[in-house]
Design an enzyme around this catalytic site. Structure first.
Site, PDB file in Angstrom:
ATOM      1  N   HIS A 288       0.242   9.613   2.129  1.00 34.92           N
ATOM      2  CA  HIS A 288      -0.476   8.747   1.195  1.00 34.92           C
ATOM      3  C   HIS A 288      -1.816   8.328   1.811  1.00 34.92           C
ATOM      4  CE1 HIS A 288      -0.953   4.565  -0.616  1.00 34.92           C
ATOM      5  NE2 HIS A 288      -0.948   5.355  -1.669  1.00 34.92           N
TER       6      HIS A 288
ATOM      7  N   HIS B 279     -10.070   5.694  -2.414  1.00 35.76           N
ATOM      8  CA  HIS B 279      -8.971   5.181  -3.226  1.00 35.76           C
ATOM      9  C   HIS B 279      -9.428   4.437  -4.482  1.00 35.76           C
ATOM     10  CE1 HIS B 279      -5.731   2.319  -4.362  1.00 35.76           C
ATOM     11  NE2 HIS B 279      -5.044   3.429  -4.287  1.00 35.76           N
TER      12      HIS B 279
HETATM   13 CA    CA Z   1      -3.501   7.759  -5.016  1.00 36.55          CA
END
Ligand code: CA
Length: 315
Positions: A8, A50
């Site tokens: 992630h 992000h």
């Molecule tokens: Ca993402």
């Protein structure tokens, strides 16, 4: 088959999110997939970040004072790629400037930079060539509606960049993810995308997109989703219920319903330093999701720890 481990934002438990060093570390740890979040610059370049904002992960306010919008935030979309390339990336901070995860990498040296989506795919290709291990990618189209409102349709260029690097068929090592259900239908039905697609599931209260998430979580909603996508990415708290009286954890039924609809389930986000309610250790969290719920993938900031757990249980 064991669940796939998705790094992630890279191995962002150890190095600043979405930087190439965080991706290289995740690769070296053996992650199955490396995640990219994709947003557009003022000159319509696609970069890996992000958020549509950059003030929490870079020194933008120092380098470009006054370039914020009325809400006080600095937007990727208000800077050209060349300007963004001058920024230094650091570990994520909160609105008051204090670190979100104080135990993570806090050095604010000038090592870390922003890269384009294409640069990252080039980097992944080179890593594969020099190391001999193939790795998947897991790119997300960020806020397509918001981008359109700001004058750019990011999806065609996003898909073209993927195609340039050989990602286009269902069997390629790629999952395309998005919170916006309409955008996923568009790329599947109108743009002819054959890659595996993941519907991310937020809470309606997050205002992530105009998708209504509560309806998607029902059996009917999931059955309908299965006509378009290959799987769902729910956040951890939607997959279980915690009984307050004795602290016992139960399946919420969401993973079961998704599996019944033929959908893979890749929940987010498994963090050593931020356990969801009711779990007292990272391994207990993984044990519940892997052994009890039989999820198909794990979004984690700590790919090494997830892989260690999976190796242990496979004996
Ligand atoms: Ca993402």
């Amino acid at each position: 088959m064991r669940p796939v481990v998705i790094a992630h934002r890279g191995a962002c438990g150890y190095l600043p999110e979405h930087t190439l060093p965080a991706k290289a570390l995740a690769y070296a740890m053996g992650a199955d997939y490396l995640e990219q979040d994709v947003v557009a610059t003022r000159d319509d370049a696609l970069v890996v970040l992000h958020d549509i904002h950059i003030d929490r992960v870079t020194d933008v306010a120092i380098q470009y004072p006054g370039r914020n919008r009325a809400d006080g935030r600095y937007y990727v979309r208000d800077f050209d790629l060349e300007e963004l390339k001058r920024l230094h990336v650091h570990e994520r901070k909160g609105p008051d400037g204090s670190p979100i995860y104080p135990d993570r990498y806090q050095d604010t040296g000038e090592i870390f930079r922003i890269q384009t989506f294409a640069e990252e795919l080039e980097f992944v290709r080179s890593l594969e060539e020099s190391n001999g291990r193939r790795v998947g990618i897991y790119p997300e189209i960020k806020r397509p509606e918001w981008h359109r409102g700001d004058g750019v349709d990011i999806t065609p260029d996003f898909l073209k960049t993927l195609a340039d690097y050989g990602y286009q068929s269902h069997s390629d090592r790629v999952y395309v993810q998005c919170f916006d259900a309409q955008e996923l239908r568009r790329i599947r039905n109108e743009m002819g995308c054959r890659m595996k697609l993941i519907q991310l599931i937020a809470e309606d209260s997050w205002q992530e997109s105009s998708t209504r998430y509560a309806a998607l979580r029902t059996q009917e909603g999931l059955d309908r989703l299965a006509r378009t996508v290959d799987g769902i990415g729910p956040w951890l708290p939607r997959a279980y219920r915690l009984r307050k009286r004795d602290g016992k954890i139960f399946a919420s039924g969401l993973v079961q319903r998704a599996h019944k609809a033929g959908l893979a389930v890749h929940p987010y986000t498994f963090r050593v330093d931020e356990l969801p309610d009711g779990f007292t250790s990272f391994d207990a969290l993984l044990a519940f999701f892997v052994d009890e719920l039989a999820v198909d993938g794990l979004f984690t900031d700590f790919p090494d720890r997830a892989l260690q757990f999976l190796r242990r249980i496979s004996g």
